[in-house]
Scaffold this active site. Structure first.
Site, PDB file in Angstrom:
ATOM      1  N   ASP A  88      -6.134  40.210  73.425  1.00 13.43           N
ATOM      2  CA  ASP A  88      -6.659  39.764  74.721  1.00 13.43           C
ATOM      3  C   ASP A  88      -5.609  40.091  75.812  1.00 13.43           C
ATOM      4  OD1 ASP A  88      -8.631  38.614  76.285  1.00 13.43           O
ATOM      5  OD2 ASP A  88      -8.114  36.545  75.817  1.00 13.43           O
ATOM      6  N   HIS A 118     -15.624  37.581  80.440  1.00 17.24           N
ATOM      7  CA  HIS A 118     -14.603  36.557  80.167  1.00 17.24           C
ATOM      8  C   HIS A 118     -15.099  35.197  80.656  1.00 17.24           C
ATOM      9  CE1 HIS A 118     -10.931  38.958  79.042  1.00 17.24           C
ATOM     10  NE2 HIS A 118     -11.835  39.892  79.277  1.00 17.24           N
ATOM     11  N   GLY A 119     -14.379  34.152  80.226  1.00 20.01           N
ATOM     12  CA  GLY A 119     -14.708  32.806  80.705  1.00 20.01           C
ATOM     13  C   GLY A 119     -16.038  32.312  80.180  1.00 20.01           C
TER      14      GLY A 119
HETATM   15  P1  13P Z   1     -12.860  30.442  78.147  1.00 23.47           P
HETATM   16  O1  13P Z   1     -11.582  29.736  77.892  1.00 23.47           O
HETATM   17  O2  13P Z   1     -13.502  30.040  79.407  1.00 23.47           O
HETATM   18  O3  13P Z   1     -13.789  30.359  76.988  1.00 23.47           O
HETATM   19  O4  13P Z   1     -12.518  31.996  78.378  1.00 23.47           O
HETATM   20  C1  13P Z   1     -12.007  32.769  77.320  1.00 23.47           C
HETATM   21  C2  13P Z   1     -11.586  34.116  77.750  1.00 23.47           C
HETATM   22  O5  13P Z   1     -12.165  34.711  78.643  1.00 23.47           O
HETATM   23  C3  13P Z   1     -10.461  34.725  77.036  1.00 23.47           C
HETATM   24  O6  13P Z   1     -10.076  35.958  77.570  1.00 23.47           O
END
Ligand code: 13P
Length: 276
Positions: free
Chosen positions: A79, A205-206
């Site tokens: 990541d 992401h997110g």
């Molecule tokens: P969250 O923590 O919101 O699930 O996002 C994870 C992410 O995008 C890792 O790169």
């Protein structure tokens, strides 16, 4: 060189589906994730933050982890990272994909560094993920508060010049729990989807806390990898607390089974909904 992950992700896109990339942080999660993928014969991405991967490599050795948990359905990804040497180390270690996140830099710098990694990774068939526009919040030590939206002219230039495999865009998304979702602008993905080559794919992401309609819309514009970290961390901690509350004596074998079983449910839920 052909990359099996690319084939799997392209297959999902053709079916209007997506898989998930989970930010794993312990061996219970690893076992649950790999087992669910293998048993269900469904592709899943195991991803590590740079900070956790350094820790994991130091304790267990990444070669061991890859060898033990890799199957035809589990893929390994690094990541957010800006350390070019560490990214190259992951490529050399046999990761299926790596992320160079130059979203905090000016576009020229972002493209220059993405190209260095792309050229290096391509030789061994490793995919590269890039980012434009900043995802707000901190993911295990990486990032900061404050998001920015990916701009279409930069997207056009970036995808063309870098030939990036996996494209993450800032669309008002954030790491961590959302306070509100007002900032999400899905039209950025829609507009950008017309700019990608057939073999370039979107990442979102997110993923924690995004409602189903947003996820489905994102998938309809070509998202095939959705990142989940915070929800997994929370549910892992909930399982630990539940176990501690319900058991007077600590028994590692029973505890281990309990954790793997509980975590398997979480992975299955996501996959059943959006991947199968
Ligand atoms: P969250 O923590 O919101 O699930 O996002 C994870 C992410 O995008 C890792 O790169």
């Amino acid at each position: 060189m052909k990359n099996k992950l690319k084939t799997a992700l392209s297959g999902l896109k053709a079916k209007n589906k997506s898989t998930f990339a989970f930010n794993l942080q312990n061996l219970y999660q690893l076992e649950a994730c790999a087992t669910v993928a293998k048993k269900g014969e469904v592709p899943i991405i195991i991803q590590f933050s740079e900070r956790f991967l350094r820790f994991l490599d130091d304790k267990y050795g990444i070669d061991y982890i890859l060898q033990k948990y890799r199957s035809d359905y589990t893929y390994f990804h690094l990541d957010h990272c800006i350390d070019l040497e560490f990214i190259k180390y992951c490529v050399d270690s046999g990761f299926d994909s790596v992320m160079y996140d130059g979203s905090a830099f000016a576009i020229d710098e972002n493209i220059k560094n993405t190209l260095i990694i792309k050229e290096y990774a391509e030789k061994v068939g490793c995919l590269v993920e890039g980012e434009l526009g900043k995802v707000s919040g901190v993911e295990d030590g990486f990032g900061e508060e404050g998001s920015s939206y990916a701009e279409i002219l930069e997207i056009i230039r970036y995808v063309k010049e870098t030939k990036i495999d996996l494209m993450a865009l800032g669309i008002g998304n954030a790491h961590g729990f959302y306070e509100n979702l007002d900032g999400i602008d899905i039209s950025i993905l829609k507009d950008a989807s017309n700019q990608l080559e057939a073999n370039q794919l979107f990442v979102l992401h997110g993923g924690t806390g995004l409602p189903e309609n947003v996820i489905r819309e994102a998938i309809s514009f070509g998202v095939v990898k959705i990142n989940i970290s915070t929800q997994l961390k929370k549910e892992t901690m909930d399982l630990v607390k539940e176990f501690a509350n319900n058991n007077k004596l600590y028994n590692e074998i029973y505890y281990h089974e309990n954790m793997v079983e509980g975590l398997s449910k979480l992975f299955k839920n996501y996959l059943h909904k959006y991947t199968l």
